[in-house]
Design a protein around this motif. Structure first.
Motif, PDB file in Angstrom:
ATOM      1  N   VAL A  26       0.838  -1.210   0.000  1.00 18.00           N
ATOM      2  CA  VAL A  26       0.000   0.000   0.000  1.00 18.00           C
ATOM      3  C   VAL A  26       0.866   1.251   0.000  1.00 18.00           C
ATOM      4  CG1 VAL A  26      -1.666   1.334   1.348  1.00 18.00           C
ATOM      5  CG2 VAL A  26      -1.968  -1.136   1.082  1.00 18.00           C
ATOM      6  N   LEU A  27       1.887   1.251   0.849  1.00 17.64           N
ATOM      7  CA  LEU A  27       2.787   2.404   0.911  1.00 17.64           C
ATOM      8  C   LEU A  27       3.542   2.584  -0.398  1.00 17.64           C
ATOM      9  CD1 LEU A  27       4.217   1.976   4.541  1.00 17.64           C
ATOM     10  CD2 LEU A  27       2.497   3.625   3.744  1.00 17.64           C
ATOM     11  N   TRP A  28       3.946   1.467  -1.030  1.00 19.90           N
ATOM     12  CA  TRP A  28       4.669   1.521  -2.306  1.00 19.90           C
ATOM     13  C   TRP A  28       3.805   2.176  -3.375  1.00 19.90           C
ATOM     14  CZ3 TRP A  28       4.632   0.355  -7.392  1.00 19.90           C
ATOM     15  CH2 TRP A  28       5.862   0.218  -8.052  1.00 19.90           C
ATOM     16  N   VAL A  29       2.547   1.712  -3.486  1.00 22.01           N
ATOM     17  CA  VAL A  29       1.643   2.266  -4.488  1.00 22.01           C
ATOM     18  C   VAL A  29       1.370   3.741  -4.209  1.00 22.01           C
ATOM     19  CG1 VAL A  29      -0.709   2.157  -5.419  1.00 22.01           C
ATOM     20  CG2 VAL A  29       0.581   0.052  -5.024  1.00 22.01           C
ATOM     21  N   ALA A  30       1.164   4.076  -2.940  1.00 20.25           N
ATOM     22  CA  ALA A  30       0.892   5.470  -2.592  1.00 20.25           C
ATOM     23  C   ALA A  30       2.079   6.359  -2.944  1.00 20.25           C
ATOM     24  CB  ALA A  30       0.566   5.575  -1.101  1.00 20.25           C
ATOM     25  N   ALA A  31       3.286   5.884  -2.618  1.00 18.94           N
ATOM     26  CA  ALA A  31       4.480   6.678  -2.920  1.00 18.94           C
ATOM     27  C   ALA A  31       4.674   6.819  -4.423  1.00 18.94           C
ATOM     28  CB  ALA A  31       5.712   6.031  -2.277  1.00 18.94           C
ATOM     29  N   TYR A  32       4.504   5.727  -5.175  1.00 17.45           N
ATOM     30  CA  TYR A  32       4.736   5.757  -6.626  1.00 17.45           C
ATOM     31  C   TYR A  32       3.727   6.644  -7.332  1.00 17.45           C
ATOM     32  CZ  TYR A  32       6.323   4.013 -11.142  1.00 17.45           C
ATOM     33  OH  TYR A  32       6.847   3.931 -12.404  1.00 17.45           O
ATOM     34  N   SER A  33       2.496   6.691  -6.827  1.00 16.90           N
ATOM     35  CA  SER A  33       1.450   7.480  -7.487  1.00 16.90           C
ATOM     36  C   SER A  33       1.512   8.955  -7.132  1.00 16.90           C
ATOM     37  CB  SER A  33       0.069   6.919  -7.134  1.00 16.90           C
ATOM     38  OG  SER A  33      -0.154   6.969  -5.737  1.00 16.90           O
ATOM     39  N   HIS A  34       2.392   9.336  -6.217  1.00 13.87           N
ATOM     40  CA  HIS A  34       2.488  10.745  -5.815  1.00 13.87           C
ATOM     41  C   HIS A  34       3.900  11.295  -6.007  1.00 13.87           C
ATOM     42  CE1 HIS A  34      -1.259   9.546  -3.748  1.00 13.87           C
ATOM     43  NE2 HIS A  34      -1.601  10.808  -3.886  1.00 13.87           N
ATOM     44  N   LEU A  35       4.634  10.720  -6.938  1.00 13.38           N
ATOM     45  CA  LEU A  35       5.995  11.186  -7.169  1.00 13.38           C
ATOM     46  C   LEU A  35       6.014  12.623  -7.672  1.00 13.38           C
ATOM     47  CD1 LEU A  35       7.511   7.992  -8.849  1.00 13.38           C
ATOM     48  CD2 LEU A  35       8.043   8.880  -6.575  1.00 13.38           C
ATOM     49  N   GLY A  36       5.078  12.949  -8.559  1.00 14.14           N
ATOM     50  CA  GLY A  36       5.031  14.315  -9.086  1.00 14.14           C
ATOM     51  C   GLY A  36       4.773  15.334  -7.997  1.00 14.14           C
ATOM     52  N   GLU A  37       3.797  15.028  -7.108  1.00  9.00           N
ATOM     53  CA  GLU A  37       3.497  15.943  -6.016  1.00  9.00           C
ATOM     54  C   GLU A  37       4.684  16.094  -5.073  1.00  9.00           C
ATOM     55  OE1 GLU A  37       1.644  13.539  -7.155  1.00  9.00           O
ATOM     56  OE2 GLU A  37      -0.509  13.905  -6.927  1.00  9.00           O
ATOM     57  N   PHE A  38       5.411  14.989  -4.841  1.00  9.23           N
ATOM     58  CA  PHE A  38       6.590  15.043  -3.973  1.00  9.23           C
ATOM     59  C   PHE A  38       7.654  15.966  -4.566  1.00  9.23           C
ATOM     60  CE2 PHE A  38      10.879  13.244  -3.124  1.00  9.23           C
ATOM     61  CZ  PHE A  38      10.954  13.550  -1.774  1.00  9.23           C
ATOM     62  N   ALA A  39       7.927  15.800  -5.864  1.00  9.33           N
ATOM     63  CA  ALA A  39       8.930  16.647  -6.506  1.00  9.33           C
ATOM     64  C   ALA A  39       8.489  18.111  -6.517  1.00  9.33           C
ATOM     65  CB  ALA A  39       9.198  16.162  -7.933  1.00  9.33           C
ATOM     66  N   ASP A  40       7.189  18.351  -6.738  1.00 10.65           N
ATOM     67  CA  ASP A  40       6.670  19.718  -6.690  1.00 10.65           C
ATOM     68  C   ASP A  40       6.873  20.325  -5.311  1.00 10.65           C
ATOM     69  OD1 ASP A  40       5.837  19.612  -9.325  1.00 10.65           O
ATOM     70  OD2 ASP A  40       3.782  19.020  -8.830  1.00 10.65           O
ATOM     71  N   ALA A  41       6.627  19.513  -4.263  1.00  5.08           N
ATOM     72  CA  ALA A  41       6.782  20.011  -2.899  1.00  5.08           C
ATOM     73  C   ALA A  41       8.237  20.351  -2.592  1.00  5.08           C
ATOM     74  CB  ALA A  41       6.259  18.971  -1.905  1.00  5.08           C
ATOM     75  N   VAL A  42       9.158  19.533  -3.108  1.00 11.49           N
ATOM     76  CA  VAL A  42      10.583  19.775  -2.846  1.00 11.49           C
ATOM     77  C   VAL A  42      11.021  21.103  -3.449  1.00 11.49           C
ATOM     78  CG1 VAL A  42      12.930  18.994  -3.338  1.00 11.49           C
ATOM     79  CG2 VAL A  42      11.203  17.358  -2.601  1.00 11.49           C
ATOM     80  N   ILE A  43      10.674  21.335  -4.713  1.00 15.32           N
ATOM     81  CA  ILE A  43      11.111  22.600  -5.311  1.00 15.32           C
ATOM     82  C   ILE A  43      10.376  23.780  -4.677  1.00 15.32           C
ATOM     83  CG2 ILE A  43      11.754  21.493  -7.484  1.00 15.32           C
ATOM     84  CD1 ILE A  43       9.263  22.706  -8.749  1.00 15.32           C
ATOM     85  N   GLY A  44       9.169  23.515  -4.134  1.00 16.36           N
ATOM     86  CA  GLY A  44       8.471  24.574  -3.416  1.00 16.36           C
ATOM     87  C   GLY A  44       9.189  24.944  -2.128  1.00 16.36           C
ATOM     88  N   VAL A  45       9.695  23.933  -1.432  1.00 10.78           N
ATOM     89  CA  VAL A  45      10.444  24.185  -0.196  1.00 10.78           C
ATOM     90  C   VAL A  45      11.680  25.033  -0.479  1.00 10.78           C
ATOM     91  CG1 VAL A  45      11.866  23.085   1.583  1.00 10.78           C
ATOM     92  CG2 VAL A  45       9.611  22.151   1.019  1.00 10.78           C
ATOM     93  N   PHE A  46      12.334  24.784  -1.601  1.00  8.23           N
ATOM     94  CA  PHE A  46      13.544  25.535  -1.953  1.00  8.23           C
ATOM     95  C   PHE A  46      13.228  26.849  -2.670  1.00  8.23           C
ATOM     96  CE2 PHE A  46      15.323  21.192  -1.663  1.00  8.23           C
ATOM     97  CZ  PHE A  46      16.332  21.438  -0.744  1.00  8.23           C
ATOM     98  N   GLY A  47      11.941  27.128  -2.884  1.00 10.35           N
ATOM     99  CA  GLY A  47      11.564  28.370  -3.543  1.00 10.35           C
ATOM    100  C   GLY A  47      11.950  28.418  -5.008  1.00 10.35           C
TER     101      GLY A  47
END
Length: 350
Positions: A26-47
């Motif tokens: 379940v965690l694997w599928v959740a992580a794989y399906s939200h990779l784009g949001e994760f990357a968006d959040a990272v660049i948001g943190v760095f401005g």
């Protein structure tokens, strides 16, 4: 194994394993399906913004790194469990010798329905090797998976019509099959790294067949992950880091400057330019469209596209953990030769 686990019955331990796998899945599928949001959040943190080269490079790195590591972990675990039912010797017997040509065709065809970029295809490549699949057959898959898949074919069909998409399919499969056959006939297994050769020879394999319980099979899969992922992950980071930098900073105008020239060296130059880069078919098609719009020759651009998605430098860095430089150079030379022929054929016919 801790003392608490030692005191539990095999049935209890198997139940804990299955519960852990269900949660992990379940965690694997959740992580794989939200990779784009994760990357968006990272660049948001760095401005950062994806409209800048640095922002695009950082987004690329934090999207592709977890994707490849997730694929590597999941695929290696599954293949490790499956391998307990089939010894390497049996697998090699099924896919080698007189069946080698058929094995190359099947492996290349499998690549059509696995829309991986070159780095994402490496986990399956390593898994196939560890299961005893012949080297040349695994290379046919490694070449076909990123280069000839439904994403590339649908996008090419939408942009250029069925003739171009069909010719690309046929030529791409031909490159994957012939390159795999050539590498297989060269008998280059001695240029695999020692830990891969140990897997192939069965020195690291557990007993197979009816002797193992399901608990033991799951433990073999976990050991497989620790052994392979533990060795490969630094190369994944290095390879994708290089690809991210090139992805963010290399301009399209620079590439289009020579791709439209009607000279013999345009196709080799496009292949050499494509090798250091890294993206998947969906990512490269818009660049292909832009280059065509700027007057670049179709065959030259498609040769560039093939080099980017099937022969990338980040892929070579990741493969270096499993393959010695001689084998990597042979793989690159054979595939590059096939890509050159594809470029010249497209320019000649179209």
């Amino acid at each position: 194994m801790n003392l608490a686990a030692m005191g539990r019955s095999p049935a209890t331990r198997l139940g804990l394993w299955l519960a852990g796998l269900a949660l992990g899945g379940v965690l694997w599928v959740a992580a794989y399906s939200h990779l784009g949001e994760f990357a968006d959040a990272v660049i948001g943190v760095f401005g950062l913004s994806r409209r800048t080269p640095l922002g695009e490079a950082v987004h690329f790195f934090f999207y592709d790194t977890p994707k490849v590591l997730l694929l590597l972990t999941g695929i290696v675990f599954v293949i490790g469990v499956v391998q307990t039912f089939f010894s390497p010797e049996r697998t090699r017997a099924l896919l080698s010798g007189r069946r080698e040509g058929l094995g190359n065709v099947l492996a290349a065809s499998l690549g059509i329905v696995t829309p991986f970029c070159s780095c994402s295809a490496v986990p399956l490549f390593i898994g196939f090797l560890s299961a005893g699949v012949p080297l040349g057959v695994t290379f046919s898959f490694l070449i076909s998976a990123p280069m000839v898949n439904e994403v590339a074919l649908v996008l090419l069909f939408g942009m250029f019509g069925w003739q171009v998409a069909g010719l690309y399919l046929g030529m791409g499969l031909l490159v994957a099959i012939v390159a795999g056959l050539v590498i297989g006939r060269l008998k280059m297994e001695r240029y695999l790294e020692d830990w891969v050769q140990q897997i192939l020879s069965g020195q690291m394999a557990q007993a197979v067949g009816e002797q193992l319980s399901w608990l033991e099979r799951l433990q073999v899969g976990a050991a497989h992950v620790r052994e392979i992922v533990g060795k490969v992950w630094p190369y994944v980071l290095a390879g994708i880091g290089l690809g991210a930098g090139i992805h963010g900073y290399v301009p399209e105008d620079f590439m289009a400057a020579f791709m439209g020239r009607d000279v013999w060296w345009a196709v080799p130059a496009a292949v050499l330019l494509g090798v250091p880069m890294y993206t998947n078919a969906a990512g490269i098609i818009p660049i292909v469209e832009a280059l065509i719009g700027k007057g670049a020759a179709l065959g030259t651009v498609l040769a560039f596209m093939m080099a980017v998605i099937a022969l990338s430098a980040p892929e070579m860095i990741i493969l270096r953990k499993a393959l010695q430089p001689t084998l990597i150079a042979t793989f690159a030379a054979v595939v590059a030769t096939g890509i050159l022929l594809v470029g010249y054929v497209f320019n000649w016919l179209l």
